[in-house]
Design an enzyme around this catalytic site. Structure first.
Site, PDB file in Angstrom:
ATOM      1  N   GLY A  59      26.415  20.739   4.782  1.00  0.00           N
ATOM      2  CA  GLY A  59      25.480  20.071   3.888  1.00  0.00           C
ATOM      3  C   GLY A  59      24.590  20.712   3.858  1.00  0.00           C
ATOM      4  N   CYS A  86      29.455  23.041  10.074  1.00  0.00           N
ATOM      5  CA  CYS A  86      28.214  23.997   9.574  1.00  0.00           C
ATOM      6  C   CYS A  86      27.507  23.072   9.852  1.00  0.00           C
ATOM      7  CB  CYS A  86      28.376  23.933   7.826  1.00  0.00           C
ATOM      8  SG  CYS A  86      27.382  25.315   7.292  1.00  0.00           S
ATOM      9  N   TYR A  87      26.365  21.961   8.924  1.00  0.00           N
ATOM     10  CA  TYR A  87      25.972  21.194   9.348  1.00  0.00           C
ATOM     11  C   TYR A  87      26.219  20.037  10.012  1.00  0.00           C
ATOM     12  CZ  TYR A  87      22.447  17.759   8.718  1.00  0.00           C
ATOM     13  OH  TYR A  87      21.183  16.327   8.877  1.00  0.00           O
ATOM     14  N   HIS A 177      33.051  27.893   7.368  1.00  0.00           N
ATOM     15  CA  HIS A 177      34.036  26.282   6.684  1.00  0.00           C
ATOM     16  C   HIS A 177      35.682  26.956   6.668  1.00  0.00           C
ATOM     17  CE1 HIS A 177      30.781  24.566   4.598  1.00  0.00           C
ATOM     18  NE2 HIS A 177      30.260  25.459   5.228  1.00  0.00           N
ATOM     19  N   GLU A 179      38.299  24.889   5.423  1.00  0.00           N
ATOM     20  CA  GLU A 179      38.908  24.798   4.740  1.00  0.00           C
ATOM     21  C   GLU A 179      38.983  25.089   3.453  1.00  0.00           C
ATOM     22  OE1 GLU A 179      34.292  23.155   4.486  1.00  0.00           O
ATOM     23  OE2 GLU A 179      35.540  23.485   5.821  1.00  0.00           O
ATOM     24  N   ASP A 235      47.735   9.914 -14.552  1.00  0.00           N
ATOM     25  CA  ASP A 235      47.155   8.987 -13.194  1.00  0.00           C
ATOM     26  C   ASP A 235      47.956   7.937 -13.995  1.00  0.00           C
ATOM     27  OD1 ASP A 235      46.100  10.826 -12.683  1.00  0.00           O
ATOM     28  OD2 ASP A 235      44.304  10.748 -13.407  1.00  0.00           O
ATOM     29  N   LYS A 377      44.455  13.886  -6.309  1.00  0.00           N
ATOM     30  CA  LYS A 377      45.463  14.550  -7.937  1.00  0.00           C
ATOM     31  C   LYS A 377      46.870  15.628  -7.481  1.00  0.00           C
ATOM     32  CE  LYS A 377      45.299  14.622 -12.674  1.00  0.00           C
ATOM     33  NZ  LYS A 377      45.369  13.609 -13.604  1.00  0.00           N
TER      34      LYS A 377
END
Length: 521
Positions: A59, A86-87, A177, A179, A235, A377
């Site tokens: 964040g 991180c945060y 990070h 990710e 979708d 998605k």
């Protein structure tokens, strides 16, 4: 779909990270179900949800700043493994007695991380690796990381504590990070947390999702009918295919041809759902009705409003012909639920207003069914392929709700739409033949409200200009123009000018988003 309580899950506490949804996608890629929840979710609610582990996202705040987001400190006493990123790492250390301070050297971008113990969180990870940093604060070192309760697991040249673990509790932290793709071994680190530390078994698979969702739909619907608004997009098409698998002819798919679709789209929808899936498809030809309402209108917002109102009227008229209809289905995805603040335990901040199909459930008294509301998605695309949808539908580029009306700058008329439709078809055909369609996120033609002088043969022309737009993006919040080969651009331009009557000039849009938007209107 309703996720069963015995399904293993990870809760991701969102502290405002731009990567929060990316963390969730990475966890699901490891076949573990996860949910984004608000940062201040109570320890009692966490206990009720029975997660296998918690991830505290990054964040923009500092833990010492006024109004900095925090979490219920009691979550650290539940015995549930925690990974702070991180945060999230700063907060976990701060709430457990550690110290967080401004870093002597801020780190943004790639850094070399040196691992001290290649086990547990760092199993099968090299002792030295590239990681992605984005921080101005860091956990201080006092003998060990942030006090006697934490042990440093890794470091960089400017960050002595690039990873930590608590001495007695299953609490871990990463300053970098894992990710993002810029941390090459990030997926392995997340895998280690999920499987080695949280004890996950990897039960989240689309095959089991289909089985459970089909059963849920059958139980809820009973003998009633379901109306599915079918646009032809990814979708709504996947939602319709899933409903047809679950309840067959009890689904009535309403497809409104507004006269603003691309070349061949009406036939493609009819071929897929009427001929292949044998669905009860109600294809409504309302093109004249839409074009009459749009006659002489140039303002893009007015176009959108008119199209929305006419669509509701057309849809309502057709829906009333379907007897015993109690439910309306739509292809809402998990990001829509998150960003609208509609998730029961999700982040409360509303990024965009989530809308039902033109407000139709409320207006017609339907109950809403959203079979894809737990999926991202990429998961929806994979689901579509498993359900038997053609790749042309599953990998279809996004298309605006108002259709070609907002790509036809200025007044909308059958003649101008025909010009635009032909040019757009050439662009998509050439991108697919060259292998660039899947490499671009969105590509289309725009008919400009200007004319220019040209020369064809020995004669002077004064005709329309087409803008060609192609972009590359991961999230559609930001985008860069696609660097297509010059040879491909030349071929597209030549074909449009030679084959589309009324065009004598093609321009390529090289604007990024921001400052430009992807669509022109």
């Amino acid at each position: 779909m309703t996720i069963q309580h015995d399904t293993e899950r990870i809760l991701i506490l969102d502290f405002g990270s731009q990567y929060a949804q990316l963390i969730a996608r990475r966890v699901r890629e490891q076949h573990v179900f996860c949910q984004l929840v608000r940062a201040n979710i109570t320890a009692e609610r966490v206990r009720e949800l029975q997660p296998s582990g918690l991830i505290l996202s990054g964040g923009p705040a500092s833990v010492y700043a006024d109004g900095a987001p925090t979490c219920d400190p009691k979550i650290f006493d539940l015995g549930i493994p925690v990974l702070g990123i991180c945060y999230g790492m700063h907060l976990a250390c701060h709430l457990q007695g550690g110290k967080v301070v401004p870093a002597d050297h801020r780190e943004f971008g790639r850094a070399i991380c040196r691992v001290k113990a290649s086990e547990g969180l760092f199993a099968e990870v090299p002792e030295e690796m590239i990681v992605w940093m984005s921080h101005g604060d860091q956990v201080s070192v006092s003998g060990s990381a942030g006090g006697n309760e934490f042990i440093s697991l890794a470091s960089t040249d400017t960050c002595p504590v690039a990873a930590v673990r608590h001495a007695s509790k299953p609490i871990y932290g990463l300053q970098f990070h894992p990710e993002v793709s810029h941390t090459p071994f990030g997926n392995q680190i997340l895998h280690n947390f999920l499987y080695k530390i949280c004890g996950c078994a990897g039960r989240w698979k689309l095959e089991s999702f289909i089985e459970q969702t089909v059963a849920d739909i059958q139980e809820r619907v009973g003998s009633h009918r379901v109306i599915c608004g079918l646009s032809g997009g990814v979708d709504s098409s996947v939602a319709a295919a899933l409903l047809v698998k679950a309840i067959g002819q009890q689904v009535a798919c309403i497809f409104v041809d507004n006269g603003l679709l691309r070349k061949g789209e009406v036939e493609a929808v009819q071929r897929t759902f009427r001929d292949h899936f044998h669905a009860d498809l109600h294809s409504v030809d309302a093109g004249a009705r839409f074009l009459d309402a749009l006659a002489g209108v140039s303002d893009p917002q007015q176009k959108r409003q008119i199209i929305g109102h006419v669509f509701i009227d057309v849809f309502k008229d057709e829906a009333r012909t379907i007897e015993n209809a109690k439910f309306l289905a739509q292809g809402t995805l998990y990001p829509d639920v998150i960003e609208s603040g509609a998730a029961a335990d999700g982040p409360a901040a509303t990024i965009k207003t989530h809308h039902n199909v033109g407000g139709l459930p409320k207006e017609l008294g339907f109950e809403l069914i959203e079979p894809l509301k737990d999926l991202f998605k990429d998961e929806v695309r994979r689901l579509g392929l498993q359900l038997g949808l053609p790749e042309t539908t599953v990998w279809r580029h996004p298309f605006p709700g108002p259709g070609l009306a907002v790509r036809c700058l200025g007044p909308v008329s059958p003649e101008r739409l025909q010009i635009l439709r032909q040019a757009d078809a050439i662009i998509l055909e050439e991108l697919k033949q060259s292998g660039w369609y899947r490499k671009t996120s969105q590509a289309f033609a725009v008919l400009l409200p200007v004319q220019s002088v040209g020369v064809m043969g020995d004669g002077r022309t004064y005709e329309n200009a087409i803008a060609f737009r192609a972009v590359q993006t991961d999230d559609f919040m930001t985008a860069d123009w696609s660097h297509l080969p010059y040879e491909l651009l030349a071929k597209i331009s030549t074909r449009i000018i030679n084959q589309v009557k009324g065009i004598n000039r093609v321009v390529y849009d090289i604007s990024s988003k921001p400052p430009a938007t992807i669509e022109w209107e």
